[in-house]
Write a protein that holds these residues in place. Structure first.
Motif, short mmCIF file in Angstrom:
data_model
loop_
_atom_site.label_atom_id
_atom_site.label_comp_id
_atom_site.label_asym_id
_atom_site.label_seq_id
_atom_site.Cartn_x
_atom_site.Cartn_y
_atom_site.Cartn_z
N LYS A 206 0.87 -1.16 0.06
CA LYS A 206 0.04 0.01 0.04
C LYS A 206 0.97 1.30 0.20
CE LYS A 206 -3.81 2.06 2.56
NZ LYS A 206 -4.85 2.14 3.61
N LYS A 207 1.67 1.06 0.80
CA LYS A 207 2.87 2.51 0.89
C LYS A 207 3.58 2.57 -0.38
CE LYS A 207 1.90 4.23 5.16
NZ LYS A 207 1.31 5.40 5.53
N MET A 208 4.04 1.42 -0.98
CA MET A 208 4.88 1.52 -2.28
C MET A 208 4.02 2.09 -3.20
SD MET A 208 7.15 -1.53 -4.12
CE MET A 208 6.56 -2.53 -2.92
N LEU A 209 2.69 1.87 -3.35
CA LEU A 209 1.75 2.04 -4.32
C LEU A 209 1.50 3.80 -4.27
CD1 LEU A 209 -0.18 1.26 -6.67
CD2 LEU A 209 -2.00 1.09 -4.87
N SER A 210 1.66 4.30 -3.17
CA SER A 210 1.17 5.69 -2.87
C SER A 210 2.75 6.24 -3.13
CB SER A 210 0.83 5.84 -1.62
OG SER A 210 1.64 5.73 -0.60
N SER A 211 3.67 5.75 -2.91
CA SER A 211 5.01 6.30 -3.22
C SER A 211 5.51 6.39 -4.59
CB SER A 211 6.00 5.81 -2.51
OG SER A 211 6.09 5.67 -1.20
N VAL A 212 5.09 5.40 -5.44
CA VAL A 212 5.27 5.29 -6.85
C VAL A 212 4.27 6.41 -7.55
CG1 VAL A 212 5.13 4.10 -8.94
CG2 VAL A 212 6.21 2.98 -7.02
N LYS A 213 2.94 6.40 -7.11
CA LYS A 213 2.03 7.42 -7.45
C LYS A 213 2.63 9.04 -7.35
CE LYS A 213 -2.21 5.45 -7.14
NZ LYS A 213 -3.75 5.53 -6.48
N ALA A 214 3.29 9.01 -6.10
CA ALA A 214 3.64 10.41 -5.97
C ALA A 214 4.94 10.77 -6.41
CB ALA A 214 3.50 10.71 -4.40
N ASN A 215 6.15 9.91 -6.40
CA ASN A 215 7.20 10.25 -6.89
C ASN A 215 7.68 9.50 -7.95
OD1 ASN A 215 7.34 11.44 -4.25
ND2 ASN A 215 7.95 9.77 -3.42
N GLY A 216 7.07 8.63 -8.63
CA GLY A 216 7.55 7.72 -9.90
C GLY A 216 7.90 8.60 -11.07
N ASP A 217 8.93 8.14 -11.35
CA ASP A 217 9.68 9.33 -12.60
C ASP A 217 10.03 8.11 -13.91
OD1 ASP A 217 10.86 11.69 -13.77
OD2 ASP A 217 12.59 10.53 -13.76
N VAL A 218 9.56 8.77 -15.01
CA VAL A 218 9.94 7.75 -16.26
C VAL A 218 10.85 8.80 -17.12
CG1 VAL A 218 8.08 6.26 -16.14
CG2 VAL A 218 7.58 8.40 -17.37
N THR A 219 11.59 9.66 -16.76
CA THR A 219 12.35 10.66 -17.48
C THR A 219 13.62 10.07 -17.99
OG1 THR A 219 12.96 12.18 -15.99
CG2 THR A 219 10.66 12.49 -16.90
N THR A 220 14.34 9.11 -16.89
CA THR A 220 15.60 8.85 -17.14
C THR A 220 15.70 7.50 -16.70
OG1 THR A 220 16.13 8.61 -14.49
CG2 THR A 220 16.21 10.76 -15.45
N PRO A 221 16.58 6.70 -17.82
CA PRO A 221 16.95 5.08 -17.88
C PRO A 221 16.93 4.61 -16.51
CG PRO A 221 18.37 6.30 -19.60
CD PRO A 221 17.62 7.38 -18.65
N LEU A 222 17.89 5.29 -15.49
CA LEU A 222 17.87 4.88 -14.27
C LEU A 222 16.65 4.74 -13.48
CD1 LEU A 222 19.63 3.85 -11.83
CD2 LEU A 222 20.04 6.16 -11.16
N ASN A 223 15.84 5.68 -13.49
CA ASN A 223 14.42 5.61 -12.74
C ASN A 223 13.53 4.62 -13.40
OD1 ASN A 223 15.44 7.73 -11.27
ND2 ASN A 223 14.19 9.19 -11.99
N LEU A 224 13.53 4.46 -14.68
CA LEU A 224 12.72 3.52 -15.28
C LEU A 224 13.02 2.15 -14.86
CD1 LEU A 224 12.70 4.99 -19.05
CD2 LEU A 224 10.60 4.08 -17.85
N SER A 225 14.39 1.91 -14.64
CA SER A 225 14.97 0.57 -14.28
C SER A 225 14.45 0.23 -12.68
CB SER A 225 16.38 0.68 -14.52
OG SER A 225 17.11 -0.48 -13.87
N GLN A 226 14.62 1.48 -12.10
CA GLN A 226 14.18 1.13 -10.66
C GLN A 226 12.66 0.93 -10.50
OE1 GLN A 226 15.47 4.91 -8.83
NE2 GLN A 226 17.66 4.09 -8.47
N LEU A 227 11.79 1.52 -11.30
CA LEU A 227 10.45 1.07 -11.13
C LEU A 227 10.30 -0.43 -11.86
CD1 LEU A 227 8.82 4.34 -12.81
CD2 LEU A 227 8.73 3.71 -10.32
N ASP A 228 11.14 -0.62 -12.71
CA ASP A 228 10.66 -2.30 -12.99
C ASP A 228 11.33 -2.98 -12.18
OD1 ASP A 228 9.80 -1.97 -15.59
OD2 ASP A 228 11.64 -1.52 -16.52
#
Length: 344
Positions: free
Chosen positions: A239-261
């Motif tokens: 639940k907390k991870m879901l809200s954190s990704v909603k608030a802070n998730g970023d897809v503008t850099t390869p590193l952040n995309l990889s971290q989301l995956d």
């Protein structure tokens, strides 16, 4: 009379279409995307993909209608139908291949699975046409045509970027863990000693009741407490991870995309771990199995929390709940082990 046995060998182009559709499906399911050197336009990709999906839906409808009642289409017309259907599924697969992994693995998986569903649906439709009598539109042909439509319609619900794709994975996992949590809580409230209505004076002295396999002992219920706590920590983490990704998730850099995956991949391991632990809590309780599964789930949650902590979705406010849940995992694991080993 079926297309398989009709005059003029109209089954040949349908057979060729079926074999080709299977090949395209297998390549999409198992193949790699084309990495582009230039900038990738995600909005343009979705526009083109949706057009390709619509074309497949239309071709499948034309194919189904052509074989819905006598007279059969001629061999030449059948060849044209098969050719245009084949062209539509080749176009769909080609557009899918445009989507590079650099846009996010989670997104690509969901687009791939949706594309495979469409190709499967077309294959099933052709198989039904080849095997169905043509006196009237069969229920099976109606169903498979509807399957193609449904598979095409699901593209409208697909996530449009990797952040949305990861949120979809997290939501699905949270639902599964929540169901497991509710199930164990329901069992705790309902499961009783099946012989609890027998009067005490019906017992022979202090002999324990038989059939203990069907209810929890006092020690079992004590052990369940921290196990239940660990499952609750799993649900809270998601639940907390879901809200954190909603608030802070970023897809503008390869590193952040990889971290989301990475978050999506590790998250998929939580619900099986929760299920394994929940299943071994039912009577008769095997303490060694409980200890093994509680240890595995705790180790997994610690790993999940560490990945969250080191990712871009974890800001200062998120760090507080990460640390709290990390402590809760340690506490419940140690308590479960202490209770299991007590009097053993």
């Amino acid at each position: 009379m079926s297309a398989e046995n009709s005059d003029g060998n109209i089954s040949v182009p349908l057979r060729n279409l079926l074999n080709s559709a299977h090949c395209v499906r297998d390549r999409v399911r198992d193949g790699e995307s084309n990495e582009s050197d230039g900038a990738f336009n995600l909005a343009n990709f979705w526009d083109t993909l949706n057009q390709a999906v619509m074309a497949v839906s239309q071709e499948a409808t034309k194919l189904s209608l052509a074989f819905s009642k006598p007279p059969l289409p001629s061999q030449q017309d059948t060849e044209k139908l098969a050719e245009s259907t084949m062209k539509s599924i080749l176009t769909l697969s080609m557009v899918y291949y445009w989507l590079p992994k650099s846009q996010g693995v989670s997104l690509r998986r969901q687009v791939r699975d949706a594309t495979v569903d469409v190709l499967d649906g077309v294959s099933q439709l052709v198989e039904v046409i080849l095997s169905s009598p043509l006196q009237s539109l069969s229920q099976e042909q109606l169903t498979t045509t509807g399957t193609v439509w449904s598979a095409c319609d699901q593209f409208a619900q697909l996530p449009k970027d990797n952040k949305a794709a990861v949120l979809m994975v997290l939501s699905a996992q949270m639902g599964v863990v929540k169901d497991a949590l509710e199930e164990i809580e329901q069992a705790l409230s309902e499961v009783q000693d099946p012989f609890n209505d027998i009067l005490d004076d019906d017992q022979d002295g202090d002999e324990p009741r038989g059939n203990q396999d069907t209810y929890w002992s006092d020690k079992d219920r004590l052990v369940i407490g921290p196990c239940h706590g660990l499952i609750k920590a799993s649900a809270a983490c998601l639940k907390k991870m879901l809200s954190s990704v909603k608030a802070n998730g970023d897809v503008t850099t390869p590193l952040n995309l990889s971290q989301l995956d990475d978050l999506a991949d590790i998250t998929k391991e939580i619900s099986p771990g929760v299920d394994d632990l929940a299943l071994c809590l039912y009577p008769p309780m095997d303490y060694s199995g409980v200890e093994s599964n509680v240890t595995k789930l705790a180790a997994l949650l610690k790993k999940v929390l560490e990945i969250i902590r080191s990712s871009h979705v974890c800001g200062e406010s998120e760090l507080n709940w990460v640390q709290f849940l990390d402590g809760a995992v340690d506490h419940n694991l140690q308590k479960a082990k202490d209770l299991i080993q007590q009097d053993s």
